[in-house]
Design a protein around this motif. Structure first.
Motif, mmCIF file in Angstrom:
data_model
loop_
_atom_site.group_PDB
_atom_site.id
_atom_site.type_symbol
_atom_site.label_atom_id
_atom_site.label_comp_id
_atom_site.label_asym_id
_atom_site.label_seq_id
_atom_site.Cartn_x
_atom_site.Cartn_y
_atom_site.Cartn_z
ATOM 1 N N TYR A 194 -7.213 4.528 2.719
ATOM 2 C CA TYR A 194 -6.741 4.727 4.111
ATOM 3 C C TYR A 194 -5.441 5.492 4.223
ATOM 4 N N ASN A 195 -4.943 5.600 3.157
ATOM 5 C CA ASN A 195 -3.577 6.297 3.050
ATOM 6 C C ASN A 195 -2.548 5.415 3.672
ATOM 7 N N VAL A 196 -2.790 4.200 3.545
ATOM 8 C CA VAL A 196 -1.608 3.415 4.157
ATOM 9 C C VAL A 196 -0.887 2.676 3.087
ATOM 10 N N LYS A 197 0.313 1.687 3.607
ATOM 11 C CA LYS A 197 0.993 1.044 2.492
ATOM 12 C C LYS A 197 1.371 -0.170 3.084
ATOM 13 N N LYS A 198 0.140 -1.181 3.100
ATOM 14 C CA LYS A 198 0.369 -2.438 3.719
ATOM 15 C C LYS A 198 0.718 -3.270 2.539
ATOM 16 N N ARG A 199 1.225 -4.456 2.912
ATOM 17 C CA ARG A 199 1.537 -5.253 1.858
ATOM 18 C C ARG A 199 1.118 -6.848 2.414
ATOM 19 N N ILE A 200 1.212 -7.716 1.528
ATOM 20 C CA ILE A 200 0.569 -9.108 1.982
ATOM 21 C C ILE A 200 1.955 -10.100 1.644
ATOM 22 N N HIS A 201 2.397 -10.852 2.654
ATOM 23 C CA HIS A 201 3.559 -11.620 2.552
ATOM 24 C C HIS A 201 3.058 -12.739 1.556
ATOM 25 N N ILE A 207 -4.476 -4.214 11.505
ATOM 26 C CA ILE A 207 -2.911 -4.733 11.770
ATOM 27 C C ILE A 207 -1.898 -3.520 11.567
ATOM 28 N N GLU A 208 -1.383 -3.353 12.874
ATOM 29 C CA GLU A 208 -0.136 -2.325 12.991
ATOM 30 C C GLU A 208 1.032 -2.415 12.046
ATOM 31 N N ASP A 209 1.407 -3.829 11.833
ATOM 32 C CA ASP A 209 2.523 -4.288 10.913
ATOM 33 C C ASP A 209 2.496 -3.677 9.433
ATOM 34 N N GLU A 210 3.231 -3.431 8.798
ATOM 35 C CA GLU A 210 3.397 -3.230 7.213
ATOM 36 C C GLU A 210 3.132 -4.315 6.317
ATOM 37 N N VAL A 211 3.709 -5.433 6.836
ATOM 38 C CA VAL A 211 3.346 -6.564 6.287
ATOM 39 C C VAL A 211 2.356 -7.583 6.990
ATOM 40 N N ILE A 212 1.323 -8.085 6.053
ATOM 41 C CA ILE A 212 0.267 -8.892 6.587
ATOM 42 C C ILE A 212 0.649 -10.531 6.381
ATOM 43 N N TYR A 213 0.963 -11.117 7.679
ATOM 44 C CA TYR A 213 1.479 -12.467 7.713
ATOM 45 C C TYR A 213 0.226 -13.384 8.036
ATOM 46 N N PRO A 214 0.429 -14.859 7.780
ATOM 47 C CA PRO A 214 -0.677 -15.574 8.112
ATOM 48 C C PRO A 214 -1.222 -15.600 9.513
#
Length: 465
Positions: A340-347, A377-384
């Motif tokens: 999906y050409n995104v750069k999400k991260r997991i906290h 999720i719109e934020d770059e970092v995925i939180y609990p």
């Protein structure tokens, strides 16, 4: 006469024997004994061991040590000829406990030590090879489309590799979503049939009225609307290869008898046909149902069950593969970020939630959740806080208690410093208790990636603690 006999015994003995008196003067010795010390053969009777020690020929002298300490001693001597000699000295006392003599025995240990060094070197090489094999095995596991760092998953894969070259029927058991079809494909890809077809059939998706024609094929005019040329069934398509029947518990009873006949006779007859065709395939089946219970209830044939249950393999649930969860999350993250050409991260705290969650839907649930999070999720970092409500009920199981902190916390009014100091003390405690980051994760009740993150974050402070 007795002295003559004693001299002869010492001179001819295979052991290197030396006898000195209480003044350190040699009274008996084996002539060949001195060659190991770089000296010419001889008895050296009347020679002082202290003089030999000063000349560096005995370094040190076992006789001198025993004369001084008056107890049995064993030492290693390094000679001028680069030999390693193990010497043991025994004190000899008279009735008044006065030291009269020291009897010493020496053995050349050079070759033994060299062999020991060679063995240790070889042992290090073997360990290195074992590490390389483990790394290659891990790469192989991941290249096969499955992440298997956990012992539970690796055990199944090793079993699959062991049986892959045979044609034995395999029954894959386990709850929905554990990846039974993936394991079936790995079995096929390592088998002697890997160049032939792998035909996968989900028995729950084919309507009962079409089951026979789909599985066994049909001849021209077999039924209204049939293809004029007829059609080969899925079993025929698997000829020479592997037939994987998923959800075998959904197979209609009427079809169970026909499948049993095919397995027994290795022949197939199309719907509406008279000609029997010889067939050769390997059968792999899978189910999330209790087939034994279905047999007792009359919903599954006992004879077919025995045919299928040759090698049953219980695929572990994701809850039994805790070590794999963080790697599976990373794999999904990379895959969906790329798709999906995104750069999400997991906290790191989200990894903790994932590790402690029970995953009733197993790998399928994890994959679906990761895709949903990355897309919604719109934020770059995925939180609990981004996770569904059912994830909020998890509890961290930790064997650690703040009462176990050994060092006093630094007195400060700064909340951030207090929290950091507390965290550092907790990590220090875990470092003392555990050998690996995985053990630390289990001990602290957090995920392995979180442990690695914390160690990097506080590296400088931990090094000076």
């Amino acid at each position: 006469m007795e002295d003559l006999i004693l001299n002869k015994i010492i001179e001819t003995s295979n052991n290197n024997i030396t006898v000195i008196d209480s003044e350190g003067i040699i009274v008996h010795s084996n002539p060949e004994h001195w060659v190991n010390y770089g000296m010419k053969p001889g008895t050296y009777k009347g020679t002082s061991i202290y003089d030999l020690e000063k000349e560096g020929l005995l370094a040190p002298s076992i006789g001198a040590i025993v004369l001084n300490e008056k107890i049995k001693k064993t030492i290693l001597q390094h000679t001028k000829t680069d030999r390693v000699i193990m010497s043991t000295g025994y004190p000899v006392f008279d009735e008044k406990e006065e030291l009269l003599f020291v009897v010493s025995y020496s053995h050349d240990q050079t070759e033994i030590l060299e062999l020991q060094q060679q063995y240790e070197k070889m042992e290090r090489k073997v360990k290195g090879y074992q590490t390389e094999v483990e790394e290659l095995r891990e790469k192989e596991f991941e290249q096969n489309g499955i992440i298997a760092r956990s012992s539970a998953a690796q055990h199944i894969l090793k079993t699959i590799y062991n049986i892959s070259k045979t044609d034995a029927t395999v029954l894959l058991l386990g709850p929905s979503g554990v990846g039974k079809s993936t394991f079936a494909r790995i079995l096929h890809s390592h088998s002697n049939r890997k160049k032939e077809q792998f035909i996968e059939v989900n028995c729950s998706t084919i309507p009962e009225g079409l089951f026979e024609s789909e599985i066994f094929g049909y001849e021209t005019g077999a039924f209204t609307g049939a293809n004029k040329q007829g059609s080969e069934g899925l079993i025929e398509q698997a000829d020479g290869g592997t037939l994987f029947l998923d959800e075998i518990g959904e197979l209609p009873l009427s079809m169970q008898a026909k499948l049993l006949k095919v397995l027994q006779e290795k022949k197939i007859k199309r719907l509406g046909g008279k000609k029997e065709r010889t067939i050769n395939f390997r059968l792999v089946t899978a189910t999330n149902q209790d087939l034994e219970k279905m047999v007792q209830e009359g919903r599954f044939r006992l004879d077919l069950y025995y045919r299928l249950n040759v090698i049953p393999l219980q695929i572990p649930s994701l809850e039994e593969r805790k070590e794999d969860i963080s790697y599976l999350v990373q794999d999904c993250l990379q895959k969906f970020n790329s798709a999906y050409n995104v750069k999400k991260r997991i906290h790191p705290s989200t990894y903790d939630v994932f590790t402690n969650y029970n995953w009733p839907g197993n790998i399928r649930e994890l994959e679906n959740l990761m895709e949903r999070l990355i897309l919604t999720i719109e934020d770059e970092v995925i939180y609990p806080t981004h996770l569904p409500a059912n994830f909020n009920t998890f509890q961290t199981n930790s064997s650690f208690s703040l009462d176990n902190i050994e060092q006093p916390l630094k007195v400060t009014n700064n909340l951030k410093e207090i929290l950091e100091n507390t965290e550092i003390q907790i990590i220090l405690k875990a470092l003392k208790k555990c050998k690996t980051t995985y053990e630390m994760a289990t001990y602290l009740g957090i995920s392995q990636p979180t442990v690695i993150y914390k160690l990097k974050k506080y590296k400088n402070k931990l090094d000076h603690s």
